[in-house]
Each structure stands twice: as structure tokens, then as C-alpha cells.
Design an enzyme around this catalytic site. Sequence first.
Site, short mmCIF file in Angstrom:
data_model
loop_
_atom_site.label_atom_id
_atom_site.label_comp_id
_atom_site.label_asym_id
_atom_site.label_seq_id
_atom_site.Cartn_x
_atom_site.Cartn_y
_atom_site.Cartn_z
N SER A 1 0.87 -1.18 0.00
CA SER A 1 0.00 0.00 0.00
C SER A 1 0.90 1.23 0.00
CB SER A 1 -0.93 -0.06 1.22
OG SER A 1 -1.91 0.93 1.14
N HIS B 1 -2.63 -1.11 -3.50
CA HIS B 1 -3.73 -0.16 -3.39
C HIS B 1 -3.37 1.05 -4.23
CE1 HIS B 1 -4.36 -1.89 0.92
NE2 HIS B 1 -4.86 -2.69 -0.01
N ASP C 1 -4.62 -4.31 5.86
CA ASP C 1 -4.84 -5.31 4.81
C ASP C 1 -3.61 -6.21 4.70
OD1 ASP C 1 -6.31 -6.50 2.78
OD2 ASP C 1 -5.76 -5.02 1.25
#
Lengths: 190, 272
Positions: free
Chosen positions: A16, A43, A136
Site C-alpha cells: 500500500s 492499493h 490489509d
Amino acid sequence: MAQDQLNSKIVVIGGSAGSLEALLDLLPALRSDINIPIVIVIHRKTAPGSPLVDVLAIKSSLPVCEVDEKEPVRNGHIYIAPADYHLLFEADHTFSLDVSEKVNYSRPSIDVAFESAAEVYGAGLTGILLSGANADGTHGLMVIGELGGVAIAQDPDTAEISYMPEHAINNHVAHHIMNVQQIAAYINAL
Amino acid sequence: MEILITDKQLDEVLEDVFAIYGYDFKSYAKASMHRRINRLIAIDKFPSFAEFRYRIRTDKDYFHRFVEEITVNVTEMFRDPAFFNALRTEVLPAIATKPFIRVWHAGCSTGEEVYSTAILLKEANMLHKTLIYATDLNPDVVEKAKSGIFQLDRMKQYSENYIASGGKADFSSYYTAKYDRVIFNEELKKRMIFATHNLVSDGSFNEFQLILCRNVLIYFDKDLQQKVFDLFDKSLDSLGFLALGTKETLRFSPFIHRFRQLDKMKIWRKIS
């Protein structure tokens, strides 16, 4: 399931915020004759014409492409999960896409990709969690471990944003903690 | 450790659902089905796969929940504004000269894209001579779509999407807000026909100038995709348009030679 499918290896990398820097160091350090698929789930904004694939392709001697649905997962290729879709793996080693609810505020979600890959590839899967400011990936690494695969977290001291790999480490789901050069060496030896 | 169903268990559930309720999910892509069912078993806290299977077999209300949860109904208005811009600037002008226009939203879910298309048609001064058929396999979402009622808190995002798609009007002029909901104008709704239609088992029911089926085919296996392409081919006017989701393609279809793709867009025009 055929024996060769049981033995197939694959690397799935999740990242991310701050993970692009890690990938830009990682990709040039990979062997050019690598013979397994490498799948990257990061992401990102859903803006069309995102240059992410081009940026990563410049850094790699392997072919880099964004995943199309039902596309076969080929060895020696680097795949990028498309923005705004969850990435899933079919038992016949093709990709599937899914636009269902965001998971951990994310689509693609790293947990979703890790869990799906773990169900198909089992012990052949290495999951790697890079820099990020989100939880996540932790649950996904746990499932990878439960199904016999290897779970690696980027060394938080070397991550731009340490929260994501640290979260996995604190939840005791990472088998290895490595910096980017160690991750490259690990993949090169698979 | 959570329950992860096996391929065999997935097949058993889907066979049950087909035999008892007549819904055929057997040709759906397995990875997504696995995930949706694993998720449902976890959310509803079934202690075992056997109890989950028994509940579906014996409880019709629970079967409705099953359909609701395993089919994906995540959608928004003017999703992918660039796509709606292409619809506005390239597709609608090409069919505008027709005296009467039929549009089919196949897999319309809760209707957000149906209302988006109606707004484009209205702004192109074509809505009065158009009928939009909106279908989904799930009767509950079709009812929702038919109501034209949406959450007020989504309107900011939809308004931004609308403007990004080339919309020039005041988006809020298309609906009336009341408490935390909005209802879209009757003028849009009266050109829509809602019905249940299952792409797996139901056939062609009309001829259309434009078919939109976005982010539905990703859930189908390749054989079922071919079957649906065949259905769309049969249901399209000779110069009609087919619009798919951003990651879907007609490329592997045997009918590809009969279609020409619009520049960079997931929109194909039938050429023969």
C-alpha cells in the site's frame, strides 16, 4: 488436481502506501530467467490511464502487464492487479476479477488475493507484504501459513510506512522478516 | 480456523440450488463463488458446511439471502465516467436518428447505471423515443431499481462522476431529496421496464440498439460467457452497440469478426 498444478509455485506481493519505492528496488534485483509468476496487488487510485504498469515495466526485464479477466497465470510474467477489482485465482490457474465490496477499505484487497491464491496454490505460494498504512494483508498471510505457504513481511525498519508489515508481524503471521534485497534473493532462489 | 469449502462442496451446494430452486450458478467462475460462500458461512456463523448446506436445502427465505449475498450488487451511478462520456459522445449520436430506440441493461442490479443511461438519453433529447429494459436474475434488486430510490449520502460522489462524464446540468435537478433518501424523477422512470431475466437460462426477448452488460461476465466461466455473447449477438440490431465492463472483452468470442471496437473503450459495434 494434476500433480504439476500441486507443485506450481507463485509469488504474490501486496503493498500500500510507500510500497512503490520497495517495488522499484525489488524488480531490478530479480533474475531475468525467473520461471514462476509474480503477482503484485497494490492499493491505488482508480484514475484511468494510471502509469503504474509502465513505471514498473521500466524496472523489470520480465514482461509486466495488468491482469485481464480469465487470463492464464504464466510463469516468468509479472502481473499487476487492476484498480477497482479484487483479484482472484481459479483452480485451472487463470485469473478472475470481482467488483464486490471493498475489504479493509480497499479494492483490490491484499487479503482477498492472498486468501484466493492460498486456496489454489497451497504450499507453492509465497506471500509478501510490503509497506503500507493499512491492516490489509495480515489475515491473508495467516491463511497462506495455514495452507502451507510461506508468509514474508517487509522489515518495518526498511519500509516507508511500517504499519502494514508491523501489523502482520505483531499478529505472528509472518514466517520471515526481510528487507527488499533479502526478498529479492529469496524469490531468485525459488 | 474458518471454514473454507472444497471444490466438491461448492458443486454440491450449486447442484442443490439448481435442483430445488431452479437457479443455475454452476457455470459461474468458481473463485468468486468460493469466496462469497466462505464469507456467507462466516458472517452467518455456521458451525459446519453440512449445516449451511442443510439450511439452504430446507429454508426458502435463507435461499433468498444466499442469492442476495453470492451475487454481487456493488454499483454506482456513472461508474467509470470515461465510459459514460463515450456513450454520450459516440454511441448515442450514432443511434439518435432511429425513430424508436430500445436499450437493454442486462444484469442491472439495483439500477444505478440504468438511471445514468436515462439521464444521458434525456440530455441527448432521445429519452422520449427510447425504452430502457432493465433486467437482473434477482427479483429483490429489480424491485429496488424500479423504486428509483437511492441513498442521499451517495449523491455527492454520483454528482462528481456525472460531471466527469461530461454532464453540464445540475445533477440534483434529476431527483427529489427526502430525509436520507432521494427519489429520481418520474420522467426518467416512465421510460424504463424492469423484469427478472436470467442470462444463464433465459433467451432473447427483443432487438436492441444498445446492450449494456458491465461487470457481469467476469462472474461467468468461459463457456457461459460464449453463450451470453451469442444471446447478445442475437438481440442486437444490425448496427447495434454492446458495452462491457472495463476489464471485460469480446476478444475471445467467435463473433468478434462481426464487431468493431470503439477506440480504447469496452464498446463494440455490430458491423454485419
